[in-house]
Write a protein that holds these residues in place. Structure first.
Motif, PDB file in Angstrom:
ATOM      1  N   VAL A 107      65.087  73.771  34.688  1.00 41.76           N
ATOM      2  CA  VAL A 107      66.318  72.821  34.722  1.00 41.76           C
ATOM      3  C   VAL A 107      65.567  71.612  33.837  1.00 41.76           C
ATOM      4  CG1 VAL A 107      67.716  71.304  36.058  1.00 41.76           C
ATOM      5  CG2 VAL A 107      66.988  73.543  36.953  1.00 41.76           C
ATOM      6  N   PRO A 108      65.910  71.514  32.772  1.00 35.37           N
ATOM      7  CA  PRO A 108      65.403  70.217  31.969  1.00 35.37           C
ATOM      8  C   PRO A 108      66.107  68.992  32.647  1.00 35.37           C
ATOM      9  CG  PRO A 108      66.209  71.766  30.562  1.00 35.37           C
ATOM     10  CD  PRO A 108      66.664  72.187  31.908  1.00 35.37           C
ATOM     11  N   VAL A 109      65.247  68.008  33.099  1.00 35.01           N
ATOM     12  CA  VAL A 109      65.658  66.596  33.718  1.00 35.01           C
ATOM     13  C   VAL A 109      65.193  65.552  32.680  1.00 35.01           C
ATOM     14  CG1 VAL A 109      66.500  66.906  35.926  1.00 35.01           C
ATOM     15  CG2 VAL A 109      64.173  67.140  35.310  1.00 35.01           C
ATOM     16  N   ALA A 110      66.227  64.636  32.846  1.00 37.67           N
ATOM     17  CA  ALA A 110      65.797  63.347  32.035  1.00 37.67           C
ATOM     18  C   ALA A 110      64.479  62.516  32.607  1.00 37.67           C
ATOM     19  CB  ALA A 110      66.802  62.419  31.743  1.00 37.67           C
ATOM     20  N   HIS A 111      63.580  62.105  31.720  1.00 33.90           N
ATOM     21  CA  HIS A 111      62.661  61.503  32.087  1.00 33.90           C
ATOM     22  C   HIS A 111      62.980  60.336  33.079  1.00 33.90           C
ATOM     23  CE1 HIS A 111      58.884  58.815  31.950  1.00 33.90           C
ATOM     24  NE2 HIS A 111      58.333  60.097  32.048  1.00 33.90           N
ATOM     25  N   SER A 112      63.945  59.760  32.854  1.00 33.21           N
ATOM     26  CA  SER A 112      64.198  58.544  33.774  1.00 33.21           C
ATOM     27  C   SER A 112      64.977  59.044  34.906  1.00 33.21           C
ATOM     28  CB  SER A 112      65.520  57.544  32.937  1.00 33.21           C
ATOM     29  OG  SER A 112      66.310  58.486  32.403  1.00 33.21           O
ATOM     30  N   SER A 113      65.289  60.222  35.201  1.00 33.07           N
ATOM     31  CA  SER A 113      65.693  60.699  36.577  1.00 33.07           C
ATOM     32  C   SER A 113      64.829  60.732  37.652  1.00 33.07           C
ATOM     33  CB  SER A 113      66.346  62.063  36.401  1.00 33.07           C
ATOM     34  OG  SER A 113      67.139  62.185  35.400  1.00 33.07           O
ATOM     35  N   ASP A 114      65.369  60.676  38.897  1.00 30.24           N
ATOM     36  CA  ASP A 114      64.366  60.563  40.233  1.00 30.24           C
ATOM     37  C   ASP A 114      64.239  61.968  40.321  1.00 30.24           C
ATOM     38  OD1 ASP A 114      63.200  60.134  42.438  1.00 30.24           O
ATOM     39  OD2 ASP A 114      64.827  58.999  43.302  1.00 30.24           O
ATOM     40  N   ILE A 115      62.741  62.244  40.025  1.00 32.34           N
ATOM     41  CA  ILE A 115      62.451  63.812  40.069  1.00 32.34           C
ATOM     42  C   ILE A 115      62.430  64.188  41.579  1.00 32.34           C
ATOM     43  CG2 ILE A 115      60.584  65.490  39.787  1.00 32.34           C
ATOM     44  CD1 ILE A 115      61.885  64.513  37.384  1.00 32.34           C
ATOM     45  N   LYS A 150      64.394  63.366  43.877  1.00 33.29           N
ATOM     46  CA  LYS A 150      66.044  63.753  44.273  1.00 33.29           C
ATOM     47  C   LYS A 150      66.214  65.255  43.750  1.00 33.29           C
ATOM     48  CE  LYS A 150      68.241  59.720  44.737  1.00 33.29           C
ATOM     49  NZ  LYS A 150      69.214  58.631  44.273  1.00 33.29           N
ATOM     50  N   VAL A 151      65.904  65.384  42.575  1.00 35.54           N
ATOM     51  CA  VAL A 151      66.000  66.808  41.902  1.00 35.54           C
ATOM     52  C   VAL A 151      65.243  68.093  42.888  1.00 35.54           C
ATOM     53  CG1 VAL A 151      65.108  68.195  39.960  1.00 35.54           C
ATOM     54  CG2 VAL A 151      65.928  65.869  39.564  1.00 35.54           C
TER      55      VAL A 151
END
Lengths: 227, 53
Positions: free
Chosen positions: A193-201, A203-204
């Motif tokens: 699952v690629p996630v944006a760098h600015s996202s809260d990891i 929470k992911v």
């Protein structure tokens, strides 16, 4: 050309000579021919019995493949018939030593001519005996992938994901890598699952952990359920 | 919501399932992740299909 007998005494003598000669021929060769016919009939019956007994004998074992049973029974029948024919020829006075040599040479020639085909047969027997996959398994082999539909002595039939019938020679399967996708009871799933760098990891990760823990179908290791 | 063009981290979810559950679990997990991400306002890399205007 013989002279035509002029009186009845000569005619009678010649007739009796002819009858004696015929009797001698019948006594010498007639018995041999009868013996040859008897050997042929017995051999024919024995070949049939051998085939039936092999079919019946293997039929008692559940694990033995029907293809290999039929093949073995057929080989046994023709082997008995070959020996019968050699015995028949021998009984009527034909020199079978040279005949056996000819049969051997023919076997060699046939073997060389059918080298590729026999390779597939041998591979088919090995596939049926050692069973790297079974009918119903999903495999990748010889550059193709699909569900195994049938295994014969020469070829293996697969059905691809879009239901295309693929026939693969057994030699090609055994000569390469066989990847049995359904060989074990469990499989690992990797989901990237690629996630944006600015996202809260964190929470992911919490979302992912929550989903995994909730699902009773998910296992922690190949053998241990997660819950 | 963050943009997918910012993608820099790949989270790998690695699990084991029984063979018969393989496809269903994978589908359910992807859907669960998508819904969870949507709830938290995290961009999820699902394909965006063009719609007729």
């Amino acid at each position: 050309m013989d002279q035509i007998p002029v009186n009845s005494a000569q005619l009678e003598r010649q007739l009796s000579q002819a009858v004696e000669t015929a009797m001698a021929v019948v006594a010498t060769y007639g018995l041999r021919v009868l013996g040859a016919i008897a050997i042929l009939i017995l051999g024919w019956i024995a070949a049939g019995i051998a085939q039936k007994e092999i079919l019946r004998g293997f039929g008692r074992f559940k694990g033995v493949d029907q293809t290999i049973v039929t093949f073995t029974a057929s080989i046994a029948k023709y082997a008995v018939l070959t020996f019968t024919i050699i015995a028949v020829l021998s009984s009527v006075g034909v020199q079978t030593t040279s005949f056996v040599a000819v049969v051997g040479a023919m076997g060699l020639a046939i073997g060389l001519a059918l080298q590729g085909t026999l390779n597939h047969v041998a591979s088919g027997v090995l596939l049926i005996v050692f069973r790297p996959f079974r009918v119903g398994d999903v495999v990748e082999t010889a550059g193709v992938a699909g569900t195994v539909k049938a295994m014969t002595l020469f070829t293996t039939e697969l059905a691809s994901a879009d239901n295309v019938k693929i026939v693969v020679p057994n030699g090609a399967i055994l000569g390469g890598v066989i990847k049995n996708v359904t060989g074990h009871g469990t499989r690992r799933i990797d989901i990237d699952v690629p996630v944006a760098h600015s996202s809260d990891i964190s929470k992911v990760l919490d979302i992912a952990r929550g989903l995994v823990v909730k699902d009773s179908r998910i296992w922690l290791t190949p053998r241990l359920p997660l819950l | 919501m963050s943009k997918l063009t910012d993608i820099a981290v790949t989270v790998t979810v690695q699990i084991w399932v029984k063979l018969e559950d393989l496809l269903m679990v994978k589908g359910d997990l992807i859907l669960g992740l998508k819904l969870g991400f949507d709830r938290e306002g995290i961009a999820f890399p699902t394909p965006v299909f063009a719609t007729k205007s």
